[in-house]
Design a protein around this motif. Structure first.
Motif, PDB file in Angstrom:
ATOM      1  N   HIS A  31     -37.538  23.102  34.714  1.00 18.37           N
ATOM      2  CA  HIS A  31     -37.521  23.660  33.355  1.00 18.37           C
ATOM      3  C   HIS A  31     -38.957  23.869  32.885  1.00 18.37           C
ATOM      4  CE1 HIS A  31     -36.803  24.015  29.037  1.00 18.37           C
ATOM      5  NE2 HIS A  31     -35.529  24.224  29.316  1.00 18.37           N
ATOM      6  N   PRO A  32     -39.237  24.989  32.202  1.00 20.06           N
ATOM      7  CA  PRO A  32     -40.622  25.253  31.793  1.00 20.06           C
ATOM      8  C   PRO A  32     -41.209  24.230  30.834  1.00 20.06           C
ATOM      9  CG  PRO A  32     -39.105  26.904  30.892  1.00 20.06           C
ATOM     10  CD  PRO A  32     -38.344  26.126  31.902  1.00 20.06           C
ATOM     11  N   SER A  33     -40.383  23.427  30.174  1.00 19.37           N
ATOM     12  CA  SER A  33     -40.911  22.399  29.276  1.00 19.37           C
ATOM     13  C   SER A  33     -41.248  21.096  29.990  1.00 19.37           C
ATOM     14  CB  SER A  33     -39.918  22.113  28.147  1.00 19.37           C
ATOM     15  OG  SER A  33     -38.759  21.452  28.646  1.00 19.37           O
ATOM     16  N   ALA A  34     -40.907  20.978  31.270  1.00 20.72           N
ATOM     17  CA  ALA A  34     -41.259  19.771  32.029  1.00 20.72           C
ATOM     18  C   ALA A  34     -42.772  19.713  32.221  1.00 20.72           C
ATOM     19  CB  ALA A  34     -40.554  19.766  33.370  1.00 20.72           C
ATOM     20  N   ILE A  35     -43.319  18.503  32.219  1.00 17.66           N
ATOM     21  CA  ILE A  35     -44.749  18.284  32.422  1.00 17.66           C
ATOM     22  C   ILE A  35     -44.913  17.548  33.750  1.00 17.66           C
ATOM     23  CG2 ILE A  35     -46.839  17.186  31.533  1.00 17.66           C
ATOM     24  CD1 ILE A  35     -45.599  17.426  28.721  1.00 17.66           C
ATOM     25  N   ILE A  36     -45.572  18.193  34.700  1.00 18.76           N
ATOM     26  CA  ILE A  36     -45.698  17.655  36.049  1.00 18.76           C
ATOM     27  C   ILE A  36     -47.172  17.690  36.449  1.00 18.76           C
ATOM     28  CG2 ILE A  36     -44.980  17.873  38.452  1.00 18.76           C
ATOM     29  CD1 ILE A  36     -42.491  19.340  37.475  1.00 18.76           C
ATOM     30  N   ILE A  54     -35.488  19.385  37.917  1.00 19.90           N
ATOM     31  CA  ILE A  54     -36.353  18.705  36.957  1.00 19.90           C
ATOM     32  C   ILE A  54     -36.142  19.408  35.626  1.00 19.90           C
ATOM     33  CG2 ILE A  54     -38.712  18.066  36.382  1.00 19.90           C
ATOM     34  CD1 ILE A  54     -39.310  18.094  39.398  1.00 19.90           C
ATOM     35  N   LEU A  55     -35.533  18.694  34.692  1.00 19.84           N
ATOM     36  CA  LEU A  55     -34.955  19.357  33.525  1.00 19.84           C
ATOM     37  C   LEU A  55     -35.812  19.184  32.278  1.00 19.84           C
ATOM     38  CD1 LEU A  55     -31.245  18.657  34.406  1.00 19.84           C
ATOM     39  CD2 LEU A  55     -32.564  20.751  34.765  1.00 19.84           C
ATOM     40  N   ALA A  56     -35.323  19.707  31.165  1.00 19.24           N
ATOM     41  CA  ALA A  56     -36.135  19.868  29.954  1.00 19.24           C
ATOM     42  C   ALA A  56     -36.755  18.550  29.500  1.00 19.24           C
ATOM     43  CB  ALA A  56     -35.280  20.453  28.832  1.00 19.24           C
ATOM     44  N   GLY A  57     -38.049  18.601  29.209  1.00 20.67           N
ATOM     45  CA  GLY A  57     -38.736  17.455  28.634  1.00 20.67           C
ATOM     46  C   GLY A  57     -39.111  16.365  29.610  1.00 20.67           C
ATOM     47  N   ALA A  58     -38.806  16.526  30.885  1.00 20.25           N
ATOM     48  CA  ALA A  58     -39.178  15.510  31.863  1.00 20.25           C
ATOM     49  C   ALA A  58     -40.698  15.460  32.011  1.00 20.25           C
ATOM     50  CB  ALA A  58     -38.529  15.798  33.204  1.00 20.25           C
ATOM     51  N   ASN A 103     -38.544  13.248  46.327  1.00 21.50           N
ATOM     52  CA  ASN A 103     -37.989  13.763  47.571  1.00 21.50           C
ATOM     53  C   ASN A 103     -36.811  14.708  47.329  1.00 21.50           C
ATOM     54  OD1 ASN A 103     -39.253  12.611  50.207  1.00 21.50           O
ATOM     55  ND2 ASN A 103     -39.297  10.901  48.769  1.00 21.50           N
ATOM     56  N   ASP A 104     -36.312  15.307  48.415  1.00 21.59           N
ATOM     57  CA  ASP A 104     -35.334  16.393  48.354  1.00 21.59           C
ATOM     58  C   ASP A 104     -34.079  16.036  47.564  1.00 21.59           C
ATOM     59  OD1 ASP A 104     -37.036  17.777  50.057  1.00 21.59           O
ATOM     60  OD2 ASP A 104     -35.809  17.450  51.850  1.00 21.59           O
ATOM     61  N   ASN A 105     -33.542  17.071  46.869  1.00 17.67           N
ATOM     62  CA  ASN A 105     -32.186  17.014  46.327  1.00 17.67           C
ATOM     63  C   ASN A 105     -32.025  15.939  45.265  1.00 17.67           C
ATOM     64  OD1 ASN A 105     -29.457  17.960  46.299  1.00 17.67           O
ATOM     65  ND2 ASN A 105     -28.837  16.338  47.694  1.00 17.67           N
ATOM     66  N   THR A 106     -33.087  15.703  44.508  1.00 16.11           N
ATOM     67  CA  THR A 106     -33.087  14.659  43.487  1.00 16.11           C
ATOM     68  C   THR A 106     -33.054  15.285  42.097  1.00 16.11           C
ATOM     69  OG1 THR A 106     -34.030  12.817  44.716  1.00 16.11           O
ATOM     70  CG2 THR A 106     -34.672  12.984  42.418  1.00 16.11           C
ATOM     71  N   ILE A 107     -32.343  14.632  41.178  1.00 18.83           N
ATOM     72  CA  ILE A 107     -32.248  15.070  39.787  1.00 18.83           C
ATOM     73  C   ILE A 107     -33.158  14.197  38.930  1.00 18.83           C
ATOM     74  CG2 ILE A 107     -30.735  15.357  37.793  1.00 18.83           C
ATOM     75  CD1 ILE A 107     -28.375  15.491  39.835  1.00 18.83           C
ATOM     76  N   VAL A 108     -34.090  14.835  38.234  1.00 20.12           N
ATOM     77  CA  VAL A 108     -34.878  14.165  37.194  1.00 20.12           C
ATOM     78  C   VAL A 108     -34.420  14.808  35.891  1.00 20.12           C
ATOM     79  CG1 VAL A 108     -37.179  13.612  36.329  1.00 20.12           C
ATOM     80  CG2 VAL A 108     -36.787  13.799  38.795  1.00 20.12           C
ATOM     81  N   ASN A 109     -33.572  14.131  35.177  1.00 17.73           N
ATOM     82  CA  ASN A 109     -32.813  14.751  34.094  1.00 17.73           C
ATOM     83  C   ASN A 109     -33.603  14.815  32.788  1.00 17.73           C
ATOM     84  OD1 ASN A 109     -30.415  15.886  32.952  1.00 17.73           O
ATOM     85  ND2 ASN A 109     -29.188  14.649  34.347  1.00 17.73           N
ATOM     86  N   THR A 110     -32.942  15.297  31.761  1.00 21.62           N
ATOM     87  CA  THR A 110     -33.577  15.609  30.483  1.00 21.62           C
ATOM     88  C   THR A 110     -34.348  14.425  29.904  1.00 21.62           C
ATOM     89  OG1 THR A 110     -31.705  17.077  30.051  1.00 21.62           O
ATOM     90  CG2 THR A 110     -33.106  16.526  28.176  1.00 21.62           C
ATOM     91  N   ASN A 111     -35.605  14.691  29.532  1.00 20.53           N
ATOM     92  CA  ASN A 111     -36.455  13.722  28.823  1.00 20.53           C
ATOM     93  C   ASN A 111     -36.698  12.432  29.602  1.00 20.53           C
ATOM     94  OD1 ASN A 111     -37.020  15.314  26.577  1.00 20.53           O
ATOM     95  ND2 ASN A 111     -35.186  14.642  25.493  1.00 20.53           N
ATOM     96  N   CYS A 112     -36.670  12.484  30.920  1.00 20.45           N
ATOM     97  CA  CYS A 112     -37.080  11.329  31.723  1.00 20.45           C
ATOM     98  C   CYS A 112     -38.601  11.203  31.726  1.00 20.45           C
ATOM     99  CB  CYS A 112     -36.635  11.498  33.179  1.00 20.45           C
ATOM    100  SG  CYS A 112     -34.883  11.358  33.445  1.00 20.45           S
ATOM    101  N   THR A 113     -39.072   9.965  31.887  1.00 22.43           N
ATOM    102  CA  THR A 113     -40.493   9.720  32.136  1.00 22.43           C
ATOM    103  C   THR A 113     -40.623   9.009  33.472  1.00 22.43           C
ATOM    104  OG1 THR A 113     -41.034   9.548  29.780  1.00 22.43           O
ATOM    105  CG2 THR A 113     -42.587   8.569  31.339  1.00 22.43           C
ATOM    106  N   VAL A 114     -41.330   9.632  34.386  1.00 25.51           N
ATOM    107  CA  VAL A 114     -41.602   9.045  35.701  1.00 25.51           C
ATOM    108  C   VAL A 114     -43.116   8.860  35.767  1.00 25.51           C
ATOM    109  CG1 VAL A 114     -41.405   9.341  38.199  1.00 25.51           C
ATOM    110  CG2 VAL A 114     -39.599  10.215  36.694  1.00 25.51           C
ATOM    111  N   ALA A 153     -31.097   9.639  35.223  1.00 30.07           N
ATOM    112  CA  ALA A 153     -30.321  10.209  34.130  1.00 30.07           C
ATOM    113  C   ALA A 153     -31.185  10.430  32.884  1.00 30.07           C
ATOM    114  CB  ALA A 153     -29.139   9.299  33.816  1.00 30.07           C
ATOM    115  N   PRO A 154     -30.649  11.181  31.899  1.00 30.03           N
ATOM    116  CA  PRO A 154     -31.437  11.521  30.711  1.00 30.03           C
ATOM    117  C   PRO A 154     -32.040  10.308  30.014  1.00 30.03           C
ATOM    118  CG  PRO A 154     -29.453  12.853  30.759  1.00 30.03           C
ATOM    119  CD  PRO A 154     -29.322  11.858  31.875  1.00 30.03           C
TER     120      PRO A 154
END
Length: 207
Positions: free
Chosen positions: A92-97, A109-113, A122-133, A146-147
């Motif tokens: 998502h364009p709002s994700a910060i990486i 990698i979804l909104a706000g992540a 790694n492959d096939n992983t979901i980093v959902n809405t507004n996660c912080t990694v 999850a979100p």
């Protein structure tokens, strides 16, 4: 413009489609879903011609597996990989990486992540809405974060693990293979493989 098939037209699939629509250089050309009631219809204005077998009939450049179940997503990813299919990573364009983050194939990698420096997804992983990694995490394949979940620095999340909505993982903790950290839980110690832990602090649930 890359043409992308989204597997799974449920709620998560539609969130992934929205992220894909907002990206530059790619567009969703079709959903596929095993729900026969949806076949031949449109979801979000996107055609849904049939189930997974319809993939071979659709011109495409990549596939995204918008399926929340880690075990199912892994199995289909392996089957399609073995058959020579390619996967597309949706960001998502709002994700910060951070620039040095490594992101594998077929991730979502979804909104706000926020994914900070030195992290590997790694492959096939979901980093959902507004996660912080946070910094220097290692996130294994086929994981779902999850979100609203928050992972501190130097966390390891192994293959097929699930981090629930709003959960927190303290720095340098390992969530082992196929473990589940429940929604709102806080992991202050490593979570063993294949178990579910919940609460604050997180404890193994009774079986």
């Amino acid at each position: 413009m890359k043409k992308i098939i989204i597997m799974g037209a449920g709620g998560h699939g539609q969130v992934v489609a929205d992220a894909l629509i907002q990206m530059d250089g790619a567009t969703p050309v079709a959903f596929v879903d095993e729900n026969r009631k949806l076949h031949g219809k449109k979801v979000m204005g996107i055609p849904l011609p049939g189930g997974n077998s319809a993939i071979s009939t659709i011109e495409h450049d990549g596939i995204v597996l918008a399926l929340g179940n880690n075990e199912l997503r892994k199995r289909i990813f392996t089957e399609l990989s073995d058959a020579g299919h390619s996967f597309f990573t949706v960001i998502h364009p709002s994700a910060i990486i951070a620039p040095n983050v490594i992101v594998g194939d077929g991730c979502m990698i979804l909104a706000g992540a926020v994914i900070n420096t030195g992290t590997v997804i790694n492959d096939n992983t979901i980093v959902n809405t507004n996660c912080t990694v946070e910094h220097h995490n290692v996130i294994g394949p086929h994981v779902h974060i999850a979100p609203g979940a928050t992972l501190g620095g130097e966390v390891t999340v192994e293959e097929e693990a699930m981090i629930g909505i709003g959960a927190t993982v303290l720095p340098r903790i390992t969530i082992h293979n196929r473990a589940v950290l429940g929604g709102g839980a806080t992991a202050i110690n490593d979570i063993p493989a294949g178990i579910t832990a919940a609460g604050v602090p997180a404890r193994v649930k009774d079986r």
